[in-house]
Design a protein around this motif. Structure first.
Motif, PDB file in Angstrom:
ATOM      1  N   UNK A  85     -11.673  -4.506 -65.894  1.00  0.00           N
ATOM      2  CA  UNK A  85     -10.535  -5.416 -65.587  1.00  0.00           C
ATOM      3  C   UNK A  85      -9.197  -4.927 -65.781  1.00  0.00           C
ATOM      4  N   UNK A  86      -9.329  -5.676 -66.997  1.00  0.00           N
ATOM      5  CA  UNK A  86      -7.729  -5.588 -68.323  1.00  0.00           C
ATOM      6  C   UNK A  86      -7.375  -3.740 -67.428  1.00  0.00           C
ATOM      7  N   UNK A  87      -7.870  -2.959 -66.956  1.00  0.00           N
ATOM      8  CA  UNK A  87      -7.281  -1.941 -66.824  1.00  0.00           C
ATOM      9  C   UNK A  87      -5.926  -1.572 -66.232  1.00  0.00           C
ATOM     10  N   UNK A  88      -6.452  -2.591 -64.753  1.00  0.00           N
ATOM     11  CA  UNK A  88      -4.959  -3.054 -64.478  1.00  0.00           C
ATOM     12  C   UNK A  88      -3.618  -3.126 -64.686  1.00  0.00           C
ATOM     13  N   UNK A  89      -4.134  -4.173 -65.922  1.00  0.00           N
ATOM     14  CA  UNK A  89      -2.418  -4.559 -65.921  1.00  0.00           C
ATOM     15  C   UNK A  89      -1.864  -3.722 -67.034  1.00  0.00           C
ATOM     16  N   UNK A  90      -2.576  -2.434 -67.596  1.00  0.00           N
ATOM     17  CA  UNK A  90      -2.189  -1.490 -68.525  1.00  0.00           C
ATOM     18  C   UNK A  90      -1.418  -0.359 -67.330  1.00  0.00           C
ATOM     19  N   UNK A  91      -1.851   0.039 -66.268  1.00  0.00           N
ATOM     20  CA  UNK A  91      -1.595   0.918 -65.556  1.00  0.00           C
ATOM     21  C   UNK A  91      -0.194   0.891 -64.802  1.00  0.00           C
ATOM     22  N   UNK A  92      -0.679  -0.743 -64.700  1.00  0.00           N
ATOM     23  CA  UNK A  92       1.424  -0.869 -63.930  1.00  0.00           C
ATOM     24  C   UNK A  92       2.053  -0.065 -65.191  1.00  0.00           C
ATOM     25  N   UNK A  93       3.439   0.107 -63.498  1.00  0.00           N
ATOM     26  CA  UNK A  93       4.907   0.316 -64.385  1.00  0.00           C
ATOM     27  C   UNK A  93       4.323   2.243 -65.808  1.00  0.00           C
ATOM     28  N   UNK A  94       2.750   2.365 -65.231  1.00  0.00           N
ATOM     29  CA  UNK A  94       2.904   3.525 -65.987  1.00  0.00           C
ATOM     30  C   UNK A  94       3.816   4.780 -65.686  1.00  0.00           C
ATOM     31  N   UNK A  95       3.641   5.944 -66.271  1.00  0.00           N
ATOM     32  CA  UNK A  95       4.142   6.758 -65.857  1.00  0.00           C
ATOM     33  C   UNK A  95       3.112   8.256 -65.684  1.00  0.00           C
ATOM     34  N   UNK A  96       2.270   8.529 -66.752  1.00  0.00           N
ATOM     35  CA  UNK A  96       0.814   8.903 -66.484  1.00  0.00           C
ATOM     36  C   UNK A  96      -0.372   8.011 -66.893  1.00  0.00           C
ATOM     37  N   UNK A  97      -1.626   8.524 -66.067  1.00  0.00           N
ATOM     38  CA  UNK A  97      -2.526   8.428 -66.631  1.00  0.00           C
ATOM     39  C   UNK A  97      -3.362   9.309 -67.460  1.00  0.00           C
ATOM     40  N   UNK A  98      -4.311   8.934 -68.438  1.00  0.00           N
ATOM     41  CA  UNK A  98      -4.899  10.379 -68.821  1.00  0.00           C
ATOM     42  C   UNK A  98      -6.830   9.974 -68.113  1.00  0.00           C
ATOM     43  N   UNK A  99      -7.252  10.132 -67.754  1.00  0.00           N
ATOM     44  CA  UNK A  99      -8.265  10.178 -67.037  1.00  0.00           C
ATOM     45  C   UNK A  99      -9.479  10.877 -67.956  1.00  0.00           C
ATOM     46  N   UNK A 100     -10.354  10.068 -69.261  1.00  0.00           N
ATOM     47  CA  UNK A 100     -10.802  11.089 -70.212  1.00  0.00           C
ATOM     48  C   UNK A 100     -12.227  11.167 -69.507  1.00  0.00           C
ATOM     49  N   UNK A 101     -12.977  12.237 -69.423  1.00  0.00           N
ATOM     50  CA  UNK A 101     -14.126  12.239 -69.302  1.00  0.00           C
ATOM     51  C   UNK A 101     -15.455  12.867 -69.990  1.00  0.00           C
ATOM     52  N   UNK A 102     -16.325  12.817 -70.176  1.00  0.00           N
ATOM     53  CA  UNK A 102     -17.476  12.976 -70.941  1.00  0.00           C
ATOM     54  C   UNK A 102     -17.897  14.221 -70.168  1.00  0.00           C
ATOM     55  N   UNK A 103     -17.700  15.924 -70.273  1.00  0.00           N
ATOM     56  CA  UNK A 103     -18.095  16.130 -69.834  1.00  0.00           C
ATOM     57  C   UNK A 103     -19.111  16.928 -69.765  1.00  0.00           C
ATOM     58  N   UNK A 104     -20.285  15.864 -70.748  1.00  0.00           N
ATOM     59  CA  UNK A 104     -21.678  16.411 -70.723  1.00  0.00           C
ATOM     60  C   UNK A 104     -22.186  15.292 -70.345  1.00  0.00           C
ATOM     61  N   UNK A 105     -21.948  14.301 -70.232  1.00  0.00           N
ATOM     62  CA  UNK A 105     -22.581  13.905 -69.125  1.00  0.00           C
ATOM     63  C   UNK A 105     -22.916  13.279 -68.164  1.00  0.00           C
ATOM     64  N   UNK A 106     -24.298  13.849 -67.497  1.00  0.00           N
ATOM     65  CA  UNK A 106     -24.451  13.885 -65.810  1.00  0.00           C
ATOM     66  C   UNK A 106     -24.860  12.818 -65.607  1.00  0.00           C
ATOM     67  N   UNK A 107     -25.117  11.764 -66.156  1.00  0.00           N
ATOM     68  CA  UNK A 107     -25.594  11.008 -65.909  1.00  0.00           C
ATOM     69  C   UNK A 107     -25.050  10.130 -66.150  1.00  0.00           C
ATOM     70  N   UNK A 108     -23.844   9.723 -66.239  1.00  0.00           N
ATOM     71  CA  UNK A 108     -22.797   8.264 -65.478  1.00  0.00           C
ATOM     72  C   UNK A 108     -21.620   9.008 -64.799  1.00  0.00           C
ATOM     73  N   UNK A 109     -21.612  10.558 -64.556  1.00  0.00           N
ATOM     74  CA  UNK A 109     -20.940  11.834 -64.028  1.00  0.00           C
ATOM     75  C   UNK A 109     -20.412  10.812 -62.322  1.00  0.00           C
TER      76      UNK A 109
END
Ligand code: G3D
Ligand code: MG
Length: 201
Positions: A85-109
Motif C-alpha cells: 500500500x506504500x507504493x502509491x506514496x512513492x510513485x506519486x510524481x515519479x518520472x518512471x517506474x521500474x517493475x522488477x520481475x523474477x523471470x523464473x518464478x512461475x508460481x507468483x507470475x
C-alpha cells in the motif's frame, strides 16, 4: 574570449546535469531483485548512501545512449505484501517506474501481473512509462521477454509506454540498457505532452 564564453555556455546547456534529476521508483514482488539491482546499478558510480527505513534511495547516473550522464534518483520500495500500500506514496510524481520481475518464478507470475496492473491503473501513475526488468535471466528456465509480455498481459496496458528488458541484477547485465530504454520513454512522453500543449494554444 566572447566567442569562447558562448561556446562554454552552450556546452553547459547540453550537459545532462542541466536537465535535472529524474525520479524513478522500483516496484515488484519481494525477492524479485530490486535491492540487488539498485546496488548493482550504483556500484560503478559515486556512492551516496542515505539512511533508509523500509526503502532504499540512491542516485544513479545513466551510462548508455542519451541517458549517459543523466541523474536518476532511484527509490527501492519494500515488496512485501504489507508494504505494497506504500507504493502509491512513492510513485506519486515519479518520472518512471521500474517493475522488477523474477523471470523464473512461475508460481507468483499471476501475483506479479496483478500488482503491475494495480500500479498501472493508479491515477497517480497515469501515463508514467514502465520498464519491466525481466530479472534473473542467468537462471535456467528464465522466461524470455516475449513470453513475459504475454504472461503479464502487457498489450492490454495501452495507457502506458512499456518495455521489457532482460537483465541479471547480480552481474548487472541489462540494467543500464533498461535505464536507457526508460529514459527514451520519458523523453517521448515529454515530447508528446509539449506537442499537445502547443496544439491547445
Ligand atoms: P528484493 O529487493 O526485490 O526483495 P533482493 O530482492 O534484491 O533482495 O533479491 C532477492 C534474492 O534474489 C537474493 O538472493 C538475490 O541475490 C537474488 N537475485 C537478485 N537478482 C538476481 C539475478 O539476477 N539472478 C539470480 N540468480 N539471483 C538474483 P538471496 O539468496 O540473498 O535471497
Ligand atoms: Mg529489497
Amino acid at each position: 574570449m566572447g566567442a569562447n564564453m558562448g561556446k562554454n555556455s552552450s556546452l553547459l546547456d547540453a550537459l545532462p546535469s542541466a536537465q535535472g534529476t529524474l525520479h524513478v521508483v522500483m516496484l515488484g514482488l519481494d525477492s524479485a531483485g530490486k535491492t540487488t539491482a539498485l546496488y548493482r546499478l550504483k556500484f560503478d558510480q559515486y556512492l551516496n548512501t542515505v539512511p533508509t527505513i523500509g526503502f532504499n534511495c540512491e542516485k544513479v547516473k545513466g551510462a548508455l545512449g542519451r541517458a549517459k550522464g543523466v541523474n536518476f534518483l532511484v527509490w527501492d520500495v519494500g515488496g512485501q505484501e504489507k508494504l505494497r500500500p506504500l507504493w502509491k506514496s512513492y510513485t506519486r510524481c515519479t518520472d518512471g517506474i521500474v517493475f522488477v520481475l523474477d523471470s523464473v518464478d512461475s508460481e507468483r507470475m499471476e501475483e506479479a501481473k496483478m500488482e503491475l496492473a494495480r500500479t498501472a491503473r493508479s491515477p497517480d501513475n497515469a501515463g508514467v512509462p514502465i520498464l519491466v526488468l525481466a530479472n534473473k535471466q542467468d537462471l535456467p528456465g528464465a522466461r524470455e521477454p516475449r513470453e513475459l509480455e504475454k504472461l503479464l498481459g502487457l498489450s492490454e496496458m495501452s495507457s502506458h509506454c512499456w518495455h521489457v528488458q532482460p537483465a541479471c541484477a547480480i552481474t548487472g547485465d541489462g540494467l543500464h540498457e533498461g535505464l536507457e530504454q526508460l529514459y527514451e520513454m520519458i523523453l517521448r512522453r515529454r515530447k508528446l505532452a509539449k506537442q499537445s500543449k502547443a496544439k491547445k494554444r
